[in-house]
Design a protein around this motif. Structure first.
Motif, PDB file in Angstrom:
ATOM      1  N   GLU A  49       0.840  -1.205   0.000  1.00 47.86           N
ATOM      2  CA  GLU A  49       0.000   0.000   0.000  1.00 47.86           C
ATOM      3  C   GLU A  49       0.876   1.257   0.000  1.00 47.86           C
ATOM      4  O   GLU A  49       0.618   2.205  -0.754  1.00 47.86           O
ATOM      5  N   VAL A  50       1.909   1.264   0.825  1.00 48.37           N
ATOM      6  CA  VAL A  50       2.841   2.403   0.870  1.00 48.37           C
ATOM      7  C   VAL A  50       3.582   2.514  -0.464  1.00 48.37           C
ATOM      8  O   VAL A  50       3.737   3.603  -1.020  1.00 48.37           O
ATOM      9  N   ASP A  51       4.003   1.371  -0.992  1.00 48.69           N
ATOM     10  CA  ASP A  51       4.706   1.346  -2.271  1.00 48.69           C
ATOM     11  C   ASP A  51       3.847   1.999  -3.360  1.00 48.69           C
ATOM     12  O   ASP A  51       4.308   2.851  -4.109  1.00 48.69           O
ATOM     13  N   LEU A  52       2.580   1.607  -3.401  1.00 46.40           N
ATOM     14  CA  LEU A  52       1.645   2.136  -4.386  1.00 46.40           C
ATOM     15  C   LEU A  52       1.411   3.638  -4.177  1.00 46.40           C
ATOM     16  O   LEU A  52       1.360   4.408  -5.141  1.00 46.40           O
ATOM     17  N   LYS A  53       1.295   4.048  -2.908  1.00 45.64           N
ATOM     18  CA  LYS A  53       1.106   5.474  -2.593  1.00 45.64           C
ATOM     19  C   LYS A  53       2.268   6.304  -3.135  1.00 45.64           C
ATOM     20  O   LYS A  53       2.056   7.348  -3.744  1.00 45.64           O
ATOM     21  N   TYR A  54       3.492   5.868  -2.901  1.00 46.62           N
ATOM     22  CA  TYR A  54       4.668   6.601  -3.374  1.00 46.62           C
ATOM     23  C   TYR A  54       4.689   6.648  -4.901  1.00 46.62           C
ATOM     24  O   TYR A  54       5.051   7.669  -5.495  1.00 46.62           O
ATOM     25  N   LYS A  55       4.279   5.551  -5.528  1.00 48.50           N
ATOM     26  CA  LYS A  55       4.277   5.522  -6.998  1.00 48.50           C
ATOM     27  C   LYS A  55       3.222   6.486  -7.548  1.00 48.50           C
ATOM     28  O   LYS A  55       3.473   7.202  -8.515  1.00 48.50           O
ATOM     29  N   LEU A  56       2.056   6.523  -6.919  1.00 47.13           N
ATOM     30  CA  LEU A  56       1.008   7.453  -7.358  1.00 47.13           C
ATOM     31  C   LEU A  56       1.465   8.905  -7.176  1.00 47.13           C
ATOM     32  O   LEU A  56       1.219   9.744  -8.040  1.00 47.13           O
ATOM     33  N   GLU A 118      -5.477   5.726  -9.008  1.00 48.86           N
ATOM     34  CA  GLU A 118      -5.932   5.873  -7.608  1.00 48.86           C
ATOM     35  C   GLU A 118      -6.853   4.710  -7.222  1.00 48.86           C
ATOM     36  O   GLU A 118      -6.891   4.299  -6.065  1.00 48.86           O
ATOM     37  N   VAL A 119      -7.589   4.208  -8.217  1.00 45.80           N
ATOM     38  CA  VAL A 119      -8.528   3.107  -7.995  1.00 45.80           C
ATOM     39  C   VAL A 119      -7.805   1.893  -7.390  1.00 45.80           C
ATOM     40  O   VAL A 119      -8.361   1.173  -6.570  1.00 45.80           O
ATOM     41  N   MET A 120      -6.561   1.705  -7.776  1.00 43.27           N
ATOM     42  CA  MET A 120      -5.790   0.576  -7.248  1.00 43.27           C
ATOM     43  C   MET A 120      -5.667   0.678  -5.733  1.00 43.27           C
ATOM     44  O   MET A 120      -5.708  -0.336  -5.039  1.00 43.27           O
ATOM     45  N   LEU A 121      -5.545   1.895  -5.238  1.00 47.03           N
ATOM     46  CA  LEU A 121      -5.425   2.121  -3.799  1.00 47.03           C
ATOM     47  C   LEU A 121      -6.766   1.846  -3.107  1.00 47.03           C
ATOM     48  O   LEU A 121      -6.819   1.225  -2.061  1.00 47.03           O
ATOM     49  N   GLU A 122      -7.859   2.284  -3.742  1.00 52.39           N
ATOM     50  CA  GLU A 122      -9.201   2.025  -3.197  1.00 52.39           C
ATOM     51  C   GLU A 122      -9.462   0.526  -3.157  1.00 52.39           C
ATOM     52  O   GLU A 122      -9.975   0.006  -2.180  1.00 52.39           O
ATOM     53  N   HIS A 123      -9.108  -0.150  -4.232  1.00 52.01           N
ATOM     54  CA  HIS A 123      -9.336  -1.593  -4.291  1.00 52.01           C
ATOM     55  C   HIS A 123      -8.530  -2.335  -3.249  1.00 52.01           C
ATOM     56  O   HIS A 123      -8.953  -3.353  -2.746  1.00 52.01           O
TER      57      HIS A 123
END
Ligand code: ZN
Ligand code: ZN
Length: 134
Positions: A49-56, A118-123
């Motif tokens: 989740e953190v990894d994805l946040k930084y990438k976004l 962003e949807v990836m984070l919601e999912h």
């Protein structure tokens, strides 16, 4: 000495798009993180989740930095602080139009041949209860 961007302790360099994902060395792709915020349980290497946040965050910065449709190597090199040679290598499979490279292609390559949403984070949150029920 580098300082962790989260807690201020002594830090190392983290590549937001990891080098094994095709991430290259330029200031925007680097985050300074202490051992805990880097490789600990809340760090991007352990917590997807953190990894994805930084990438976004990075992808959004790139979108803001590149508002036009096309960019030349020279312009990209100046804006992103990436050497022209590294940019040419990165963009080798994309067409060079007379106006330059397509911004969308540049971002796709810089994100490691991916476009994040962003949807990836919601999912990520949506799936959690499902996992808990199983
Ligand atoms: Zn830290
Ligand atoms: Zn790292």
């Amino acid at each position: 000495m580098l300082r962790c961007e989260i807690c201020g302790k002594s830090a190392d360099k983290h590549h937001i798009v990891h080098r094994c994902q095709g991430g290259i060395d330029y200031p925007l792709n680097i985050k300074h993180l202490c051992p805990e915020h880097h490789r600990g349980s809340k760090g991007p290497h352990k917590c997807s989740e953190v990894d994805l946040k930084y990438k976004l965050e990075l992808q959004n910065k790139l979108e803001k930095l590149l508002p036009k449709e096309y960019y030349t190597i020279e312009k990209l090199s100046h804006l992103l602080e990436i050497k022209p040679r590294a940019l040419k290598k990165l963009m080798i499979n994309h067409k060079l139009h007379k106006e330059g490279y397509k911004k969308a292609d540049v971002i796709y390559e810089l994100m490691g041949k991916m476009i994040y949403d962003e949807v990836m984070l919601e999912h990520y949150y949506d799936f959690m209860p499902v996992f808990n029920l199983a």
